[in-house]
Scaffold this motif. Structure first.
Motif, PDB file in Angstrom:
ATOM      1  N   MET A 122      16.780  25.467  -9.243  1.00 60.75           N
ATOM      2  CA  MET A 122      16.645  25.617  -7.797  1.00 60.75           C
ATOM      3  C   MET A 122      16.584  27.095  -7.425  1.00 60.75           C
ATOM      4  O   MET A 122      17.328  27.918  -7.957  1.00 60.75           O
ATOM      5  CB  MET A 122      17.824  24.948  -7.099  1.00 60.75           C
ATOM      6  CG  MET A 122      17.740  24.965  -5.583  1.00 60.75           C
ATOM      7  SD  MET A 122      19.100  24.022  -4.850  1.00 60.75           S
ATOM      8  CE  MET A 122      18.868  24.402  -3.101  1.00 60.75           C
ATOM      9  N   ILE A 123      15.667  27.424  -6.492  1.00 63.68           N
ATOM     10  CA  ILE A 123      15.517  28.812  -6.071  1.00 63.68           C
ATOM     11  C   ILE A 123      15.912  29.037  -4.618  1.00 63.68           C
ATOM     12  O   ILE A 123      16.166  30.171  -4.213  1.00 63.68           O
ATOM     13  CB  ILE A 123      14.080  29.307  -6.278  1.00 63.68           C
ATOM     14  CG1 ILE A 123      13.107  28.507  -5.413  1.00 63.68           C
ATOM     15  CG2 ILE A 123      13.690  29.254  -7.742  1.00 63.68           C
ATOM     16  CD1 ILE A 123      11.720  29.120  -5.347  1.00 63.68           C
ATOM     17  N   GLY A 124      15.950  27.965  -3.816  1.00 57.80           N
ATOM     18  CA  GLY A 124      16.304  28.164  -2.415  1.00 57.80           C
ATOM     19  C   GLY A 124      16.083  26.923  -1.587  1.00 57.80           C
ATOM     20  O   GLY A 124      16.050  25.800  -2.115  1.00 57.80           O
ATOM     21  N   PHE A 125      15.902  27.130  -0.284  1.00 55.61           N
ATOM     22  CA  PHE A 125      15.711  26.015   0.636  1.00 55.61           C
ATOM     23  C   PHE A 125      14.794  26.468   1.772  1.00 55.61           C
ATOM     24  O   PHE A 125      14.658  27.666   2.059  1.00 55.61           O
ATOM     25  CB  PHE A 125      17.051  25.526   1.195  1.00 55.61           C
ATOM     26  CG  PHE A 125      17.878  26.615   1.827  1.00 55.61           C
ATOM     27  CD1 PHE A 125      17.754  26.917   3.179  1.00 55.61           C
ATOM     28  CD2 PHE A 125      18.777  27.344   1.070  1.00 55.61           C
ATOM     29  CE1 PHE A 125      18.508  27.921   3.762  1.00 55.61           C
ATOM     30  CE2 PHE A 125      19.543  28.362   1.646  1.00 55.61           C
ATOM     31  CZ  PHE A 125      19.409  28.644   2.987  1.00 55.61           C
ATOM     32  N   ARG A 185      14.918  38.590   1.214  1.00 57.61           N
ATOM     33  CA  ARG A 185      13.936  38.252   0.187  1.00 57.61           C
ATOM     34  C   ARG A 185      13.349  36.856   0.389  1.00 57.61           C
ATOM     35  O   ARG A 185      13.402  36.012  -0.503  1.00 57.61           O
ATOM     36  CB  ARG A 185      14.577  38.342  -1.191  1.00 57.61           C
ATOM     37  CG  ARG A 185      14.882  39.756  -1.633  1.00 57.61           C
ATOM     38  CD  ARG A 185      13.620  40.546  -1.834  1.00 57.61           C
ATOM     39  NE  ARG A 185      13.876  41.846  -2.440  1.00 57.61           N
ATOM     40  CZ  ARG A 185      12.941  42.758  -2.678  1.00 57.61           C
ATOM     41  NH1 ARG A 185      11.699  42.512  -2.353  1.00 57.61           N
ATOM     42  NH2 ARG A 185      13.243  43.920  -3.216  1.00 57.61           N
ATOM     43  N   THR A 186      12.820  36.594   1.563  1.00 56.47           N
ATOM     44  CA  THR A 186      12.214  35.293   1.812  1.00 56.47           C
ATOM     45  C   THR A 186      10.799  35.258   1.256  1.00 56.47           C
ATOM     46  O   THR A 186      10.185  36.293   0.978  1.00 56.47           O
ATOM     47  CB  THR A 186      12.178  35.002   3.316  1.00 56.47           C
ATOM     48  OG1 THR A 186      11.421  36.030   3.968  1.00 56.47           O
ATOM     49  CG2 THR A 186      13.576  34.952   3.898  1.00 56.47           C
ATOM     50  N   MET A 187      10.285  34.049   1.091  1.00 57.52           N
ATOM     51  CA  MET A 187       8.908  33.873   0.643  1.00 57.52           C
ATOM     52  C   MET A 187       8.237  32.821   1.513  1.00 57.52           C
ATOM     53  O   MET A 187       8.909  31.973   2.106  1.00 57.52           O
ATOM     54  CB  MET A 187       8.859  33.481  -0.830  1.00 57.52           C
ATOM     55  CG  MET A 187       9.496  32.148  -1.158  1.00 57.52           C
ATOM     56  SD  MET A 187       9.612  31.846  -2.939  1.00 57.52           S
ATOM     57  CE  MET A 187      10.956  32.977  -3.353  1.00 57.52           C
ATOM     58  N   GLU A 208       3.342  24.456  11.198  1.00 56.33           N
ATOM     59  CA  GLU A 208       2.442  23.362  10.847  1.00 56.33           C
ATOM     60  C   GLU A 208       1.818  23.541   9.472  1.00 56.33           C
ATOM     61  O   GLU A 208       1.678  22.569   8.716  1.00 56.33           O
ATOM     62  CB  GLU A 208       1.346  23.228  11.899  1.00 56.33           C
ATOM     63  CG  GLU A 208       0.426  22.033  11.638  1.00 56.33           C
ATOM     64  CD  GLU A 208      -0.627  21.873  12.715  1.00 56.33           C
ATOM     65  OE1 GLU A 208      -1.437  20.948  12.598  1.00 56.33           O
ATOM     66  OE2 GLU A 208      -0.639  22.676  13.672  1.00 56.33           O
ATOM     67  N   LEU A 209       1.436  24.767   9.132  1.00 53.91           N
ATOM     68  CA  LEU A 209       0.696  24.994   7.889  1.00 53.91           C
ATOM     69  C   LEU A 209       1.496  25.727   6.818  1.00 53.91           C
ATOM     70  O   LEU A 209       1.151  25.649   5.638  1.00 53.91           O
ATOM     71  CB  LEU A 209      -0.584  25.784   8.179  1.00 53.91           C
ATOM     72  CG  LEU A 209      -1.560  25.144   9.166  1.00 53.91           C
ATOM     73  CD1 LEU A 209      -2.757  26.062   9.378  1.00 53.91           C
ATOM     74  CD2 LEU A 209      -2.019  23.773   8.669  1.00 53.91           C
ATOM     75  N   THR A 210       2.533  26.443   7.204  1.00 52.16           N
ATOM     76  CA  THR A 210       3.321  27.210   6.235  1.00 52.16           C
ATOM     77  C   THR A 210       4.811  27.031   6.501  1.00 52.16           C
ATOM     78  O   THR A 210       5.210  26.537   7.559  1.00 52.16           O
ATOM     79  CB  THR A 210       2.975  28.714   6.299  1.00 52.16           C
ATOM     80  OG1 THR A 210       3.293  29.209   7.617  1.00 52.16           O
ATOM     81  CG2 THR A 210       1.509  28.966   5.994  1.00 52.16           C
ATOM     82  N   SER A 211       5.599  27.469   5.518  1.00 53.38           N
ATOM     83  CA  SER A 211       7.056  27.416   5.661  1.00 53.38           C
ATOM     84  C   SER A 211       7.672  28.642   5.008  1.00 53.38           C
ATOM     85  O   SER A 211       7.086  29.237   4.098  1.00 53.38           O
ATOM     86  CB  SER A 211       7.629  26.144   5.019  1.00 53.38           C
ATOM     87  OG  SER A 211       7.130  24.988   5.643  1.00 53.38           O
ATOM     88  N   THR A 212       8.855  28.994   5.479  1.00 50.74           N
ATOM     89  CA  THR A 212       9.608  30.109   4.912  1.00 50.74           C
ATOM     90  C   THR A 212      10.721  29.561   4.026  1.00 50.74           C
ATOM     91  O   THR A 212      11.434  28.636   4.422  1.00 50.74           O
ATOM     92  CB  THR A 212      10.212  30.987   6.020  1.00 50.74           C
ATOM     93  OG1 THR A 212       9.158  31.485   6.846  1.00 50.74           O
ATOM     94  CG2 THR A 212      10.980  32.151   5.428  1.00 50.74           C
ATOM     95  N   VAL A 213      10.839  30.142   2.842  1.00 52.55           N
ATOM     96  CA  VAL A 213      11.857  29.712   1.888  1.00 52.55           C
ATOM     97  C   VAL A 213      12.912  30.802   1.781  1.00 52.55           C
ATOM     98  O   VAL A 213      12.591  31.969   1.504  1.00 52.55           O
ATOM     99  CB  VAL A 213      11.238  29.430   0.506  1.00 52.55           C
ATOM    100  CG1 VAL A 213      12.328  29.067  -0.506  1.00 52.55           C
ATOM    101  CG2 VAL A 213      10.207  28.311   0.611  1.00 52.55           C
ATOM    102  N   MET A 214      14.164  30.418   1.989  1.00 50.92           N
ATOM    103  CA  MET A 214      15.287  31.332   1.838  1.00 50.92           C
ATOM    104  C   MET A 214      15.856  31.158   0.428  1.00 50.92           C
ATOM    105  O   MET A 214      16.275  30.073   0.065  1.00 50.92           O
ATOM    106  CB  MET A 214      16.362  31.037   2.881  1.00 50.92           C
ATOM    107  CG  MET A 214      17.576  31.954   2.802  1.00 50.92           C
ATOM    108  SD  MET A 214      17.193  33.646   3.341  1.00 50.92           S
ATOM    109  CE  MET A 214      16.916  33.357   5.110  1.00 50.92           C
ATOM    110  N   PRO A 215      15.878  32.212  -0.376  1.00 46.80           N
ATOM    111  CA  PRO A 215      16.421  32.072  -1.735  1.00 46.80           C
ATOM    112  C   PRO A 215      17.922  31.873  -1.721  1.00 46.80           C
ATOM    113  O   PRO A 215      18.611  32.351  -0.812  1.00 46.80           O
ATOM    114  CB  PRO A 215      16.022  33.387  -2.399  1.00 46.80           C
ATOM    115  CG  PRO A 215      15.888  34.363  -1.279  1.00 46.80           C
ATOM    116  CD  PRO A 215      15.388  33.572  -0.104  1.00 46.80           C
TER     117      PRO A 215
END
Length: 272
Positions: free
Chosen positions: A147-150, A123-125, A156-163
């Motif tokens: 807090m929802i994740g890290f 369930r990454t975003m 360069e322009l986007t990042s993936t967040v791990m809940p």
């Protein structure tokens, strides 16, 4: 027919111009009036019909104008409500960042959630900030609720967040403590129970003063995650089989549904 009508009209006028009328003249006058009414009434009906048609058209045009006005009002009302809700949401986020600045020397970068993984086991975003804005892996991501994740991957322009709900026994976990008992309470946020929808706080000492309804926050130990990030509230506590440690079930404070904006927490020196 027209000549006959004119003839009757002339006769009627000539008769009415005299003071005295004979019986035949009275009969002729009444007959003339009776005939005239049959020609006058249809003409009146036709004139009234045209007037009614004109009034009906005016009413129709007025109704159309009212419908257009009502539709425009409804559309503007919806837009107003959306703008008002957005302003309230952004104001709450602004208040949150201002309060956090007073407590910790952190910088909060607001990011838009642009994509959410459909994979039930991942369930990454994706957010619209990257290395260009100073993001790096393991930065904490939070909302004003908790807090929802890290950050797990950065481009360069986007990042993936791990809940944090993706944490498991194989992960290193997040060091946490209890608000108001930072020097006495300690544990590791090491997993998520999808059935109970609770985070597991493990490795709690048997004499730890943690209690139900305590607020769990990040401890900042290890200098990986910033301290003071709200995780949730203690819902229940269980002793281990041998009684040396305890495990707590934590009800998360953050709502993971319909996330639009999140904050990436940038600690001093993190962007360097």
């Amino acid at each position: 027919m027209i000549s006959f009508i004119l003839f009757i009209a002339v006769i009627g006028y000539s008769i009415s111009s005299r003071a005295g009328l004979t019986v035949p003249e009275k009969f002729l006058r009444d007959t003339t009036a009776y005939v005239q009414q049959w020609f006058y009434k249809p003409a009146g009906y036709i004139a009234g019909l045209f007037q009614d048609i004109g009034n009906l058209r005016s009413v129709y045009e007025e109704n159309e104008q009212l419908r257009m006005t009502a539709a425009a009002y409804a559309r503007e009302k919806v837009e107003y409500n959306l703008i008002q809700q957005q302003n309230e949401r952004l104001q709450a986020k602004l208040n949150f960042t201002e309060e956090q600045k007073k407590m910790y020397d952190y910088k909060y970068l607001i990011a838009q959630v642009v994509a959410v993984s459909p994979d039930a086991f991942n369930r990454t975003m994706t957010i619209n900030l990257g290395t260009r804005e100073g993001l790096r892996e393991r930065m904490a991501v939070t909302t004003e609720d908790g807090m929802i994740g890290f950050v797990s991957e950065v481009s360069e322009l986007t990042s993936t967040v791990m809940p944090i709900t993706s944490l498991n026994d194989e992960e290193s976990g997040i060091s946490v403590t209890v608000l108001g008992k930072q020097n006495q309470s300690f544990g590791i946020l090491s997993g998520y129970n999808s059935e109970t929808e609770h985070m597991l706080m493990t490795k709690i000492a048997a004499n730890d003063p943690i209690k139900k309804h305590d607020i769990v926050i990040t401890s900042g130990l290890g200098n990986i995650y910033p301290r003071g990030m709200v995780i949730g509230k203690v819902d229940s506590i269980q002793d281990s089989d041998i009684g040396l440690t305890r495990t707590a079930n934590i009800k998360l404070s953050a709502n993971f549904d319909h996330l639009n904006e999140v904050f990436v927490v940038q600690t001093p020196g993190a962007s360097q």
